[in-house]
Design an enzyme around this catalytic site. Structure first.
Site, mmCIF file in Angstrom:
data_model
loop_
_atom_site.group_PDB
_atom_site.id
_atom_site.type_symbol
_atom_site.label_atom_id
_atom_site.label_comp_id
_atom_site.label_asym_id
_atom_site.label_seq_id
_atom_site.Cartn_x
_atom_site.Cartn_y
_atom_site.Cartn_z
ATOM 1 N N TRP A 50 0.845 -1.181 0.000
ATOM 2 C CA TRP A 50 0.000 0.000 0.000
ATOM 3 C C TRP A 50 0.898 1.254 0.000
ATOM 4 O O TRP A 50 1.883 1.322 0.722
ATOM 5 C CB TRP A 50 -0.917 0.031 1.241
ATOM 6 C CG TRP A 50 -1.638 1.343 1.313
ATOM 7 C CD1 TRP A 50 -2.751 1.703 0.635
ATOM 8 C CD2 TRP A 50 -1.220 2.502 2.052
ATOM 9 N NE1 TRP A 50 -3.076 3.004 0.896
ATOM 10 C CE2 TRP A 50 -2.155 3.527 1.763
ATOM 11 C CE3 TRP A 50 -0.151 2.785 2.906
ATOM 12 C CZ2 TRP A 50 -2.065 4.809 2.314
ATOM 13 C CZ3 TRP A 50 -0.058 4.050 3.455
ATOM 14 C CH2 TRP A 50 -1.016 5.048 3.161
ATOM 15 N N ASP A 97 -14.375 1.623 -4.467
ATOM 16 C CA ASP A 97 -13.200 1.313 -3.651
ATOM 17 C C ASP A 97 -13.299 -0.093 -3.069
ATOM 18 O O ASP A 97 -14.388 -0.687 -3.027
ATOM 19 C CB ASP A 97 -13.140 2.354 -2.507
ATOM 20 C CG ASP A 97 -11.740 2.606 -2.007
ATOM 21 O OD1 ASP A 97 -10.847 1.795 -2.300
ATOM 22 O OD2 ASP A 97 -11.544 3.615 -1.293
ATOM 23 N N ASP A 132 -2.510 5.579 -3.442
ATOM 24 C CA ASP A 132 -2.736 6.596 -2.406
ATOM 25 C C ASP A 132 -1.466 7.413 -2.181
ATOM 26 O O ASP A 132 -1.501 8.431 -1.494
ATOM 27 C CB ASP A 132 -3.153 5.939 -1.087
ATOM 28 C CG ASP A 132 -4.620 5.562 -1.100
ATOM 29 O OD1 ASP A 132 -5.339 6.005 -2.010
ATOM 30 O OD2 ASP A 132 -5.052 4.824 -0.200
HETATM 31 C C1 DGJ Z 1 -8.721 4.438 -0.236
HETATM 32 C C2 DGJ Z 1 -8.599 5.250 -1.485
HETATM 33 O O1 DGJ Z 1 -7.452 4.883 -2.182
HETATM 34 C C3 DGJ Z 1 -8.586 6.728 -1.117
HETATM 35 O O2 DGJ Z 1 -8.396 7.509 -2.255
HETATM 36 C C4 DGJ Z 1 -9.885 7.065 -0.427
HETATM 37 O O3 DGJ Z 1 -10.953 6.907 -1.314
HETATM 38 C C5 DGJ Z 1 -10.069 6.182 0.790
HETATM 39 N N1 DGJ Z 1 -9.935 4.785 0.452
HETATM 40 C C6 DGJ Z 1 -11.405 6.426 1.423
HETATM 41 O O4 DGJ Z 1 -11.658 5.579 2.458
#
Ligand code: DGJ
Length: 686
Positions: free
Chosen positions: A172, A445, A507
């Site tokens: 991640w 998501d 992210d």
């Molecule tokens: C993970 C995503 O990658 C983020 O951009 C965001 O949408 C969060 N989840 C929200 O919980």
């Protein structure tokens, strides 16, 4: 002619673009791979006698390169298919029994007559991209049940050893980290056991023989599977390399009742004699052909600005700023529903939180529409928090081990999307929201992997169910675009590209880190599907403060988004962002739909050079992260221009005109100074 069948239905060739792929049924009834390389004009020169056993320890069955080896007999190599039959036997003797050509598709039929097991091997020719697509349909034509314990999509053979294998590793916030390794004797395995194609490896392969961007042989492919997958590369002791991709065995068993059928995910693969650039151009063009053709709008997403603390008021304030810098789509991220106050509750309860949005979503949507933007909404439909009405009402809907307390991650559990009632629930929720509100975009998501599924096979059924669910929703709302997100880039694969419109790449929104993951992404996936945001400085993850211009340029390399807290931007920063967003919109057709090239950097400094080109222009991004070895220029030699055409561009503080030939052979100097320097040069074709 794309598909050629000779020797009374025993010799097959697929001619796709500049490549040919040839195989035949030999007189021992093995479907034997013969050739994958530059296009051949005649295939009748192939001899296909059965192979002889080199020794009593090295049987032909093991040494023959087979198209789809099935478990059993003298096969010690990796096989594509394994089945447990009702009579206790596990040996498959599938022999070719016929073929069919339907347009651009060849189907070769195999049958194990003793067990009534039919295997159809599908080959689709993508002539425009020089690619072939392969998958298998496994059918139980007997009256007894059979348990499929492995069902891979295809096996490929490359007649060399010592190839270089390329894939990505990561986690991640650090997806798509490229790695390369020489394949030695033994096997390389890339896989995901998580029910997502994952942050860790990618369901794709690149194998080369001394290739670089502009030369050398490359074999490559991408699997259409967004869930648990496995890819095996095996350098055999018999002098070749086999590649095999498909559903991971980790959680797989599929019961085929009489008449039952299993269709494996497809793999799209190709060969290039001219290096990585050719591979990228063809795979990206193929990827775009899977996507809806409209331009991807510049989006604003509020996640990094407001996290879970969304309210009607703070979103309206952000929307005003987003419109001011030129955003075309405003996406409300997590936090708007149920009793959601953080990650711990609300997932599954897809009703609007009235404390945060007292009059529902519509006032915000009207505001956004009034500002000239479209509206998008975040959802995580495959998940549920234990603290939710949905879980209270349907505790049996989750993946779990009977009698065990399921483990949570991010306080959430995974719904078993293989179940029809769960699929219906998701269709109703999403259809309801899209029907009641003026929503043009959904960010879909998935923030945790699948675990503890009980009986084997749930991973595959989940993804198969997800694809069916998306198909049903999209049929009802064809104008809505869907972004694939899984805690960032946990679902970047060709299967996702077939069902979604964009990828949330990572992210990690640090503009420098992104250059590495974006470059690895670019090898096989289209830039148009790569969502990238301009975010705040310092970056929340890296804590690096990168100048706005570099941040914008890095995000402009894909489908541009903005994720910064614009209410804290100065007027100067707002104006600079607006100017660059405007420039992006002008260059959008080339960036989103043009050919993409990673250019060589001949300088010892850390320049990174990327080019987009179509019939009208070329766009060159140059980045120089660190100013050590200061005051060194580099030289950018462009690719893909028309050598006979003239191009007008602004460089060295003056307008210039040069031919395509000059720009590709000699190139132009690029000179950037200081840390985090970047430039954008446009070459307009005259
Ligand atoms: C993970 C995503 O990658 C983020 O951009 C965001 O949408 C969060 N989840 C929200 O919980």
């Amino acid at each position: 002619m794309s598909i050629e069948v000779a020797r009374e239905g025993k010799l097959f060739a697929i001619h796709s673009g500049e490549t040919s792929y040839v195989f035949a049924a030999d007189d021992r009834n093995l479907l034997r791979h013969l050739y994958w390389g530059p296009r051949l004009s005649r295939i009748d020169e192939f001899d296909v006698p059965a192979k002889w056993d080199p020794s009593s320890n090295d049987m032909a069955m093991d040494t023959t390169w087979e198209e789809y080896p099935c478990q059993g007999q003298f096969r010690y190599k990796e096989c594509c298919l394994a089945v447990a039959f009702a009579d206790g036997s596990r040996e498959i003797r599938a022999i070719p029994v016929g073929h069919e050509v339907a347009g651009e598709e060849l189907i070769v039929r195999l049958l194990d007559p003793d067990h009534g097991l039919a295997v159809d091997l599908h080959y689709r020719c993508h002539d425009a991209h020089g690619l072939i697509e392969r998958w298998a349909t496994i059918r139980n034509e007997s009256t007894d049940p059979a348990l499929v314990t492995r069902a891979f999509s295809a096996q490929f053979h490359i007649p060399f050893e010592g190839l270089e294998f390329h894939n990505t590793h990561g986690q991640w916030g650090a997806e798509l980290q490229p790695f390369s390794q020489q394949v030695g004797y033994g096997k390389v395995l890339v896989e995901s056991r998580r029910g997502l194609s994952s942050h860790n490896h990618n369901p794709s392969f690149i194998l080369d023989r001394g290739a670089d961007e502009g030369s050398g042989e490359v074999w490559f492919g991408g699997l259409k599977l967004s869930g648990s997958f496995a890819g095996i590369v095996e350098q055999r002791t018999y002098g070749s390399t086999l590649v095999q991709f498909g559903i991971s065995d980790h959680d797989f068993a599929h019961e085929l009742g009489p008449g039952g059928e299993l269709v494996t995910p497809a793999i799209v693969a190709g060969y290039s004699a001219t290096g990585f650039a050719d591979m990228t151009v063809r795979m990206q063009a193929y990827g775009r052909s899977l996507m809806s053709p409209e331009p991807r709008l510049v989006l604003y997403n509020s996640w990094e600005a407001t996290g879970f603390d969304v309210t009607s008021d703070n979103q309206m304030a952000l929307a005003e700023r987003a419109a001011r810098v030129g955003a075309e789509l405003f996406v409300l991220d997590d936090g708007w529903f149920g009793r959601r106050s953080g990650a711990g509750d609300g997932l599954g309860d897809w009703w609007v939180n009235r404390e945060k949005f007292p009059d529902g979503l519509d006032p915000l949507i009207e505001k956004v529409r009034g500002l000239g933007m479209r509206f998008g909404l975040w959802l995580e439909p495959e998940m549920v928090n234990p603290a939710s009405d949905l879980f209270r009402d349907h505790p049996d809907w989750i993946h779990s081990e009977p009698g065990r307390e399921p483990d949570t991650a991010r306080d959430q559990l995974v719904l078993d999307v293989g179940r029809r009632d769960v699929q219906d629930f998701i269709v109703d929720v999403v259809d309801g929201l899209l029907s009641r509100h003026d929503i043009s975009y959904v960010k879909w998501d998935a923030n945790r992997p699948i675990s503890q599924v009980g009986a084997p096979g749930a991973h595959w059924r989940h993804i198969d169910g997800l694809y069916r669910t998306l198909d049903r929703i999209r049929q009802r709302h064809p104008g809505v675009l869907f972004e694939a997100c899984a805690s960032g880039g946990g679902r970047i694969d060709l299967g996702a590209l077939e069902h979604f419109d964009d990828f949330w790449t990572s992210d990690n929104t640090d503009a420098l880190d992104r250059l590495t993951s974006q470059e690895a992404y670019s090898r096989l996936y289209p830039m148009k599907a790569m969502r990238a945001w301009v975010t705040d400085a310092p970056n929340f993850l890296s804590q690096r403060s990168i100048p706005l211009r570099f941040r914008c340029h890095s995000a402009m390399m894909g489908s541009l988004g903005i994720g910064a807290n614009l209410t804290r931007f100065s007027d100067k920063d707002l104006a600079e962002t607006a100017e660059l967003v405007d420039e992006y919109k002008q260059l959008r057709p080339t960036i989103q739909d043009g050919d993409f090239h990673r250019l060589d950097n001949p300088s010892p400094t850390d320049y990174r050079l990327y080019e987009y080109v179509d019939g009208k222009r070329a766009v060159l991004f140059a980045f120089m992260p660190g100013g050590h070895m200061s005051r060194r220029p580099t030289n950018a030699r462009l690719r893909g221009l028309d050598p006979d055409a003239g191009y007008r561009f602004y460089a060295d503080w003056r307008w210039q005109e040069k031919s395509g030939e000059f720009l590709m052979r000699h190139g132009i100097p690029i000179w950037l100074f200081g840390d985090y320097a970047s430039s954008l040069t446009v070459f307009d074709r005259l």
